[in-house]
Design an enzyme around this catalytic site. Structure first.
Site, short mmCIF file in Angstrom:
data_model
loop_
_atom_site.label_atom_id
_atom_site.label_comp_id
_atom_site.label_asym_id
_atom_site.label_seq_id
_atom_site.Cartn_x
_atom_site.Cartn_y
_atom_site.Cartn_z
N GLY A 117 39.98 32.76 34.81
CA GLY A 117 38.52 32.75 34.71
C GLY A 117 38.10 33.77 33.68
N CYS A 127 41.76 41.41 37.31
CA CYS A 127 40.60 41.26 36.44
C CYS A 127 41.01 41.59 35.00
CB CYS A 127 39.48 42.22 36.88
SG CYS A 127 37.98 42.08 35.88
N LEU A 128 40.64 40.74 34.06
CA LEU A 128 41.06 40.96 32.68
C LEU A 128 40.41 42.20 32.07
CD1 LEU A 128 41.13 37.25 31.45
CD2 LEU A 128 43.06 38.71 32.10
N HIS A 172 30.61 39.11 37.99
CA HIS A 172 30.56 39.68 36.63
C HIS A 172 29.17 39.48 36.02
CE1 HIS A 172 34.51 41.17 35.54
NE2 HIS A 172 35.12 40.05 35.87
N HIS A 200 34.22 35.77 41.92
CA HIS A 200 34.60 36.90 41.06
C HIS A 200 33.86 36.81 39.72
CE1 HIS A 200 37.78 39.68 39.27
NE2 HIS A 200 37.23 39.17 38.20
N GLU A 201 33.75 35.57 39.18
CA GLU A 201 33.07 35.40 37.88
C GLU A 201 31.56 35.59 38.00
OE1 GLU A 201 36.83 34.88 36.65
OE2 GLU A 201 35.04 35.50 35.58
N GLN A 224 32.30 39.89 29.86
CA GLN A 224 33.63 40.44 29.56
C GLN A 224 33.97 40.34 28.07
OE1 GLN A 224 35.57 38.11 32.96
NE2 GLN A 224 36.81 39.98 32.86
O1 K1U Z 1 38.60 39.02 35.05
C1 K1U Z 1 38.49 37.80 35.25
O2 K1U Z 1 37.42 37.27 35.55
C2 K1U Z 1 39.74 36.94 35.18
C3 K1U Z 1 40.55 37.02 36.47
C4 K1U Z 1 39.99 35.99 37.44
C5 K1U Z 1 40.48 36.13 38.85
C6 K1U Z 1 41.84 36.29 39.16
C7 K1U Z 1 42.25 36.39 40.50
C8 K1U Z 1 41.31 36.34 41.52
C9 K1U Z 1 39.97 36.19 41.20
C10 K1U Z 1 39.56 36.07 39.88
C11 K1U Z 1 41.97 36.70 36.13
O3 K1U Z 1 42.30 35.60 35.71
S1 K1U Z 1 43.12 37.96 36.31
C12 K1U Z 1 44.65 37.21 35.82
C13 K1U Z 1 45.20 36.28 36.88
O4 K1U Z 1 44.79 36.37 38.02
C14 K1U Z 1 46.19 35.25 36.55
C15 K1U Z 1 46.78 35.27 35.30
C16 K1U Z 1 47.69 34.29 35.00
C17 K1U Z 1 48.02 33.30 35.91
C18 K1U Z 1 47.40 33.30 37.16
C19 K1U Z 1 46.49 34.27 37.49
ZN ZN Z 2 37.15 39.95 36.29
#
Ligand code: K1U
Ligand code: ZN
Length: 170
Positions: free
Chosen positions: A45, A93-94, A139, A135-136, A50
């Site tokens: 996401g 979270c990225l 943000h 989560h999004e 972000q």
């Molecule tokens: O910061 C963001 O919004 C992105 C975040 C979204 C998210 C992940 C997990 C739970 C809720 C919301 C991410 O994508 S973090 C990276 C991640 O979870 C992931 C990366 C590669 C493959 C699978 C998951």
């Molecule tokens: Zn995030």
């Protein structure tokens, strides 16, 4: 295009984002750049704040590696129903590289939003999609996942992130 992702702490991540008047060519371009950026990270996401854009726009794709991509593009998303039942998930979270923590959220949500064709849509999400869309949308309201943790856990993550970014910057 791949855009730079803001790392916490950053003021734009704490700002409430503005609704978009309509999903026009400019917003569709933003959504596509956000998807390029999300797939490159990789992530499941990404919310516009972000990438430094304080607009109520988000993208998601929870399809597994190797499966066909299933991108979802949302403008002005609103949660119109949430279940009483909750579910825990080890979120990342990225904007908080390499930091993970358990967050408990409603297990199911109904979301109303405008899609990339400016059409009003409504979905019911459960499992990982429910976690991700909440989560999004957080943000877009200037809320990040560590805001759901205890003060102790939040400060531990902020300290670890600071060290990580110092070594990266060095
Ligand atoms: O910061 C963001 O919004 C992105 C975040 C979204 C998210 C992940 C997990 C739970 C809720 C919301 C991410 O994508 S973090 C990276 C991640 O979870 C992931 C990366 C590669 C493959 C699978 C998951
Ligand atoms: Zn995030």
């Amino acid at each position: 295009a791949i855009l730079p992702i803001l790392v916490a702490p950053h003021p734009v991540l704490k700002k409430k984002a503005e609704p978009v008047a309509e999903v026009d060519a400019e917003i569709v371009k933003l959504m596509d750049d956000m998807l390029d950026t999300m797939y490159d990270a990789p992530g499941i996401g990404l919310a516009a704040p972000q990438v430094g854009v304080s607009k109520r726009v988000l993208v998601m794709d929870i399809a597994r590696e190797g499966d066909a991509p299933e991108p979802i593009r949302m403008a002005n998303p609103e949660i119109i129903w949430e279940s009483d039942e909750t579910a825990p998930y080890e979120e990342g979270c990225l904007s908080f590289p390499d930091q993970y923590a358990e967050v408990i959220r409603p297990a199911k949500v109904k979301v109303r939003y405008l899609n990339e064709k400016n059409e009003a849509c409504e979905i019911e999400a459960d499992e990982l999609l429910a976690t991700c869309v909440q989560h999004e949308i957080d943000h877009l309201d200037g809320v990040v996942f560590v805001d759901h943790l205890s003060t102790v856990k939040r400060s531990m993550i902020m300290r670890k992130l600071k060290k990580l970014m110092k070594t990266k910057a060095a």
